[in-house]
Write an enzyme that holds these catalytic residues in place. Structure first.
Site, PDB file in Angstrom:
ATOM      1  N   GLY A   8       0.829  -1.196   0.000  1.00  0.00           N
ATOM      2  CA  GLY A   8       0.000   0.000   0.000  1.00  0.00           C
ATOM      3  C   GLY A   8       0.859   1.240   0.000  1.00  0.00           C
ATOM      4  O   GLY A   8       2.096   1.172   0.063  1.00  0.00           O
ATOM      5  N   THR A  10       1.188   3.399   2.352  1.00  0.00           N
ATOM      6  CA  THR A  10       1.781   3.656   3.666  1.00  0.00           C
ATOM      7  C   THR A  10       2.529   2.451   4.206  1.00  0.00           C
ATOM      8  O   THR A  10       3.626   2.587   4.762  1.00  0.00           O
ATOM      9  CB  THR A  10       0.692   4.074   4.677  1.00  0.00           C
ATOM     10  OG1 THR A  10      -0.007   5.212   4.166  1.00  0.00           O
ATOM     11  CG2 THR A  10       1.302   4.423   6.024  1.00  0.00           C
ATOM     12  N   ALA A 106      -4.772  -3.139  -7.853  1.00  0.00           N
ATOM     13  CA  ALA A 106      -4.658  -4.557  -7.500  1.00  0.00           C
ATOM     14  C   ALA A 106      -5.276  -4.842  -6.140  1.00  0.00           C
ATOM     15  O   ALA A 106      -5.850  -5.913  -5.920  1.00  0.00           O
ATOM     16  CB  ALA A 106      -3.186  -4.977  -7.515  1.00  0.00           C
ATOM     17  N   ASP A 107      -5.184  -3.885  -5.213  1.00  0.00           N
ATOM     18  CA  ASP A 107      -5.754  -4.098  -3.881  1.00  0.00           C
ATOM     19  C   ASP A 107      -7.266  -4.267  -3.932  1.00  0.00           C
ATOM     20  O   ASP A 107      -7.839  -5.083  -3.208  1.00  0.00           O
ATOM     21  CB  ASP A 107      -5.370  -2.956  -2.939  1.00  0.00           C
ATOM     22  CG  ASP A 107      -5.792  -1.579  -3.460  1.00  0.00           C
ATOM     23  OD1 ASP A 107      -5.940  -1.424  -4.692  1.00  0.00           O
ATOM     24  OD2 ASP A 107      -5.964  -0.665  -2.639  1.00  0.00           O
TER      25      ASP A 107
END
Length: 252
Positions: A8, A10, A106-107
């Protein structure tokens, strides 16, 4: 065992699975300037801390393309496994109905795949991370689209850095919705405000669908926000790790 890696903006979330069972998870900071050796050292330390030395497969989903090759080489260096990367050419079983499927992160693909496996359709999936996203899978399992808003922490960081008197706060629920000081008012805006936004989107998504939906929330802040929603929401801490395992099994 399978090493699942979700990159991600973060954090880089690591998960180790033995079949369907998640053995352990952990987080690294996302840093596009770190080398494959630096990431290899961190991943190797994570595995050793958890007494894991038999990784036989790996899969990566990423919204930070600059790290894809770095992480793939890092994993190869310590496990001698070539990691699969979620993207074009990977079978997911998900029918994507947005205007340009190549734009879908993709997440979001991985989360929808896991949600379809675990809950009846239609499904609304919220991910509370750097951004707050909410997306919809219809009763036939098609990914329709959804919304993207600023993340809770990003919004608070903007407030604290752009004002003289508003401090950084921990993201716990306020004692009351009507805050009687700056900290409680910030908590109300961040936690209750986000919960109210999710409640509003659930109602509007269901209006467009014409039926009730299963509702899932994931992401680092998901548990706190879900507790303060008026709708019944299922919190899934490891939704993306489960989705990566499902996609890996479809392609191995």
């Amino acid at each position: 065992m399978l090493l699942a890696v979700d990159v991600g903006n973060t954090n880089v979330v690591l998960g180790v699975l033995d079949g369907d069972e998640i053995i352990t998870t952990g987080r690294l900071s996302t840093n596009i300037f770190e080398t494959e050796v630096e990431y290899a050292m961190k991943i190797d330390s994570f595995l050793k801390i958890n007494n894991i030395d038999n990784i036989s497969g790996a899969i990566i989903s990423s919204v930070v393309p600059a790290l894809n090759a770095t992480l793939k080489r890092a994993i190869k260096l310590i496990t001698n496994v070539s990691a699969m990367i979620v993207g074009p050419g990977i079978k997911t079983g998900l029918s994507i109905k947005i205007d340009d499927p190549s734009q879908l992160g993709a997440d979001l693909v991985v989360g929808a795949v896991a949600a379809k496996e675990k809950y009846p359709c239609p499904i609304i999936i919220f991910d509370l991370g750097t951004a707050t996203t909410g997306f919809v899978v219809d009763k036939n399992g098609n990914f329709l689209g959804g919304m993207i808003a600023g993340g809770v922490k990003a919004s608070l960081n903007a407030l604290s850095s752009g004002t003289a008197l508003l401090p950084q706060i921990d993201l716990s629920a306020p004692k009351n919705v009507i805050g009687t000081n700056s900290i409680e008012s910030l908590k109300s805006g961040a936690v209750i405000g986000t919960a109210a936004m999710l409640d509003g989107f659930i109602e509007r998504f269901e209006d467009e669908l014409g039926e009730k939906a299963s509702v899932i929330v994931t992401g680092g802040l998901g548990r706190t926000i879900a507790k303060n929603c008026k709708h019944v929401i299922n919190y899934e801490e490891n939704l993306l790790i489960d989705g990566l395992r499902i996609i890996y099994d479809k392609n191995k």
